[in-house]
Design a protein around this motif. Structure first.
Motif, short mmCIF file in Angstrom:
data_model
loop_
_atom_site.label_atom_id
_atom_site.label_comp_id
_atom_site.label_asym_id
_atom_site.label_seq_id
_atom_site.Cartn_x
_atom_site.Cartn_y
_atom_site.Cartn_z
N THR A 179 1.42 8.26 10.31
CA THR A 179 1.56 7.63 8.84
C THR A 179 -0.29 8.08 8.06
O THR A 179 -0.67 7.52 9.44
N PHE A 180 -0.88 8.15 7.10
CA PHE A 180 -1.88 8.01 6.85
C PHE A 180 -2.37 7.15 6.21
O PHE A 180 -1.54 6.73 4.69
N ARG A 181 -3.65 5.85 6.07
CA ARG A 181 -3.69 4.36 6.19
C ARG A 181 -4.41 5.40 4.44
O ARG A 181 -5.66 5.52 4.78
N THR A 182 -3.88 5.27 3.02
CA THR A 182 -4.09 5.08 2.07
C THR A 182 -5.58 4.00 1.80
O THR A 182 -6.63 4.05 0.83
N ILE A 183 -5.72 2.62 2.56
CA ILE A 183 -6.19 2.31 2.17
C ILE A 183 -7.08 1.47 3.86
O ILE A 183 -5.84 1.39 4.70
N PRO A 184 -7.74 1.76 4.48
CA PRO A 184 -8.55 2.40 5.72
C PRO A 184 -8.59 0.85 6.77
O PRO A 184 -8.75 0.00 6.21
N ARG A 185 -7.82 0.84 7.54
CA ARG A 185 -8.26 -0.55 8.24
C ARG A 185 -9.73 -0.93 9.68
O ARG A 185 -10.29 0.80 9.29
N PRO B 48 0.92 -1.03 -0.01
CA PRO B 48 -0.03 0.34 0.30
C PRO B 48 0.74 0.79 0.07
O PRO B 48 1.76 1.46 0.64
N GLY B 49 0.28 2.04 -1.01
CA GLY B 49 1.30 3.28 -0.96
C GLY B 49 0.55 4.39 -0.07
O GLY B 49 0.42 5.57 0.13
N TYR B 50 1.32 4.73 1.38
CA TYR B 50 0.90 4.81 2.20
C TYR B 50 1.05 6.50 2.00
O TYR B 50 2.50 6.83 1.63
N ILE B 51 0.88 7.55 2.52
CA ILE B 51 1.21 8.79 3.24
C ILE B 51 2.01 8.96 4.45
O ILE B 51 1.17 9.24 5.24
N ARG B 52 3.34 8.94 4.62
CA ARG B 52 3.88 9.53 5.64
C ARG B 52 4.55 10.82 6.00
O ARG B 52 4.82 11.93 4.84
N GLY B 53 4.55 11.80 7.28
CA GLY B 53 5.07 12.41 7.33
C GLY B 53 6.35 12.64 8.23
O GLY B 53 6.64 11.64 9.12
N TYR B 54 7.26 13.15 8.25
CA TYR B 54 9.10 13.22 9.09
C TYR B 54 9.02 14.59 9.72
O TYR B 54 9.34 15.43 8.61
N ASP B 55 9.95 14.83 10.56
CA ASP B 55 10.36 16.23 10.78
C ASP B 55 11.30 16.18 10.14
O ASP B 55 12.39 15.81 9.93
N VAL B 56 11.35 17.56 9.56
CA VAL B 56 12.68 17.81 8.71
C VAL B 56 14.08 17.84 9.35
O VAL B 56 14.85 17.93 8.68
#
Length: 671
Positions: free
Chosen positions: A237-243, A221-229
């Motif tokens: 992590t935002f799951r583009t295929i929801p659980r 799955p191509g989840y979207i993630r956010g990282y501290d710069v």
């Protein structure tokens, strides 16, 4: 190493020239270009006006930077758009996606960085990339961020190209971790567009294996993630295929959420620094043309998703296609636009699509600016398939390209060509938008004729927006796709059905045979023309640019993207026929400035051979669409142009090349 260059214009003079630094959606600020799309809102607009209608005919090449010494040239176009900050251009080059810094005034290489990834790099799912991300704390910390072919996030010191030692592990963050599936193998997931930094969070999308004829219904799955710069720590992590328990989970029927993959965001992302939101254009799930293994609407596939950049929390979303069977995923960056509709000021976001729609929303609330109607659409008769009964149709703006095929759409330069086109079209199922693929030879038909093509319509070049006028400019291609399904070989795939081109002799996942004209797209294999005598099946223009007023939703003008390709102009059947407004079947990469709209013939993939495509770079009147000036470049334009000011001079820089033609950055300026 040459010192970090500072523009000769001091900040006070820059402010006098451009005014106070504009919000993210108002265009590139201070004569720089710090985001892939110019600003975080992907407007591809700059208020620079040194190059204008009065002097654009003096435009000439100021310098050229050649990419041919940065490793073997990959078998794709160089789709890069450089960033410019502090007098330095930053971009990626070569099949290893090296990060490069270049003096913006001279083209001199200042530094380069290469990450040797071994097998994971050699097996990368996507080796093309459109560039880098840039971040600064406004003081002494300036960074460029690279997503490697093997799917690692690298933070580099923008002045030296040296990895930031306290970011991740020695400057590198592993992106294959945390995807809720088994260990990710090389060649399964990667990236084809840069990250974006909003409120000190690096937001990363993903690109995956093509889904035309996948070996399995399961994928990463191509989840979207956010990282501290600053540290590289994964924040969310935002799951583009929801659980289970998450919004949209019920739209993945028969537990398909457990194994279905893709649903990444391979197109460039956009953001609003003031709101702290990022806007994610999510692609479709595994199996581009067969969804019998993933019943339901499949949220968040084919959705524009608004997230809080600091937390990853979903603010709102809208699904542009339910249960996609056409590979019409969101392939263009969302465009942030401040508009006024019926006297009301709206912070909007516009999403152009492959199927030639423009969806416009209030970017704060997600409410449509104009009504979007759920309308009945044709249903599939493919065994095991379950089509959505309706699809969303924006009432405004009108589509910017043709949708669906009827007899009136077929080529008619001569009675003979029209008769042959009718005979060809009769071999296929034809109909309106959202006509589903059929199993090959059902009812004696080779397949379904789909318009726009599965590559669009619009694709990754997207559009450009002028914040002063509220006009959106978008480029598109008019090219039908012949789609059919065949039963998958159970020894090779568990999909049930896989796609074929639907053309005579077509086989699953085949690229088309050479030796004939072909139309092609920005993603996926090209398709051969199936029209009479190898000509296009449908009427021109085959490539176009459309201007849309986002304050009213009305179309302002449409022009052809140049004249016809040489292969068509030189065809014996076209002798004596005016093809000057036929348009090349390429998406014109667009740049808007205060004075002009700039476009080009496109990526040169028409014949997919040496020298294919056009070389013309154009200055266009923004109000009328009239061509102000044309300039021949060394090769076809392959990336979105950008512009900046340094040492008191405005430059326009564009990536050029073609398959078989060396890739270059070409800088244009008034002497």
């Amino acid at each position: 190493m040459k010192p970090y260059r500072v523009p000769l214009l001091i900040p006070s003079i820059l402010l006098a020239l451009f005014g106070v630094r504009a919000p993210a959606q108002q265009g590139a600020a201070n004569g720089e270009w710090r985001f892939y799309g110019g600003d975080a809102g992907s407007t591809k607009y700059s208020p620079l006006d040194q190059i204008n209608a009065a002097n654009v005919k003096q435009l000439e090449i100021a310098w050229r930077w050649k990419a041919e010494n940065f490793g073997p040239q990959p078998d794709y176009n160089w789709e890069v758009t450089p960033l410019m900050a502090g007098g330095v251009l930053y971009f990626t080059a070569g099949s290893r996606r090296d990060a490069v810094a270049v003096d913006a005034a001279t083209g001199e290489t200042l530094w380069m960085y290469r990450l040797d990834e071994g097998e994971r790099g050699d097996r990368a799912v996507r080796t093309q990339n459109r560039g880098l991300a840039y971040w600064t704390d406004g003081k002494s910390d300036t960074r460029v961020l690279l997503i490697s072919p093997g799917f690692q996030l690298v933070a580099l010191d923008a002045r030296t190209g040296v990895p930031i030692s306290n970011f991740g592990k020695n400057g590198i963050v592993e992106l294959t971790e945390g995807l809720d599936r088994d260990a990710v193998k090389p060649g399964q997931i990667g990236s084809s567009s840069p990250a974006i930094v909003i409120r000190d969070v690096v937001v990363v999308g993903a690109a995956l294996q093509a889904g035309t004829a996948p070996a399995s219904k399961a994928n990463v799955p191509g989840y979207i993630r956010g990282y501290d710069v600053r540290t590289g720590k994964r924040i969310w992590t935002f799951r583009t295929i929801p659980r289970p328990g998450e919004v949209g989970h019920e739209t993945w029927e028969k537990d398909s959420w457990q194994y279905t993959g893709n649903t990444g965001a391979w197109a460039p992302l956009s953001g609003d620094e003031e709101l702290g939101y990022v806007y994610i254009p999510v692609e479709m799930p595994t199996g581009d043309f067969y969804g019998g293994n993933r019943w339901g609407d499949n949220v968040f596939a084919d959705s524009l998703v608004c997230l809080d950049a600091r937390t990853g929390k979903r603010i709102w979303h809208f699904q542009t296609i339910h249960h996609d069977l056409w590979d019409w995923d969101l392939s263009s960056p969302p465009i942030l636009a401040d508009i006024t509709v019926d006297g009301k000021k709206i912070k909007a976001v516009a999403q152009v699509t492959k199927q030639a729609f423009t969806f416009v929303f209030d970017r704060v609330t997600g409410r449509p600016v104009w009504p979007i109607e759920e309308r009945p659409v044709p249903q599939s008769n493919v065994p095991g398939e379950k089509t959505s009964a309706t699809q969303p149709f924006p009432t405004k703006p009108l589509p910017f390209d043709r949708q669906g095929i009827t007899a009136d759409d077929l080529i008619d330069f001569t009675p003979e060509l029209k008769a042959e086109a009718m005979k060809i079209a009769a071999q296929y199922q034809t109909g309106p938008l959202y006509l589903p693929p059929i199993v090959r030879d059902t009812g004696g038909k080779l397949g379904s004729l789909i318009l726009p093509h599965h590559t669009g319509g619009a694709n990754w070049p997207g559009g450009a927006f002028d914040p002063e006028t509220g006009i959106l400019y978008v480029s598109s291609v008019t090219n039908p796709d012949s789609l059919a399904l065949v039963a998958a070989d159970p020894k090779r795939s568990d999909m049930g059905y896989v796609a074929t081109s639907g053309a005579p002799g077509g086989r699953p996942s085949d690229s088309p045979p050479g030796g004939m004209p072909r139309f092609s797209g920005g993603e996926g294999p090209a398709r051969p023309n199936i029209g009479p005598q190898g000509l296009p099946l449908v009427k021109p223009p085959w490539g176009r640019i459309t201007a849309i007023d986002l304050n009213t939703g009305d179309r302002v003008w449409t022009i052809a993207n140049g004249d016809a390709p040489e292969a068509v102009k030189n065809h014996p059947a076209m002798k004596g026929i005016d093809l000057s407004n036929a348009g090349k079947p390429e998406r014109s990469p667009l740049l808007a400035t205060k004075t002009l709209l700039f476009g080009a013939d496109g990526s040169g993939l028409f014949n997919a051979g040496p020298g294919a495509g056009g070389k013309m770079f154009r200055a266009i009147d923004k109000k009328t669409g009239a061509i102000v000036y044309e300039l021949a470049l060394p090769a076809s334009t392959t990336g979105v142009p950008m512009t900046y000011l340094i040492d008191g001079k405005q430059y326009i820089v564009v990536a050029t090349g073609a398959r078989g033609t060396p890739a270059e950055l070409v800088a244009l300026a008034i002497p």
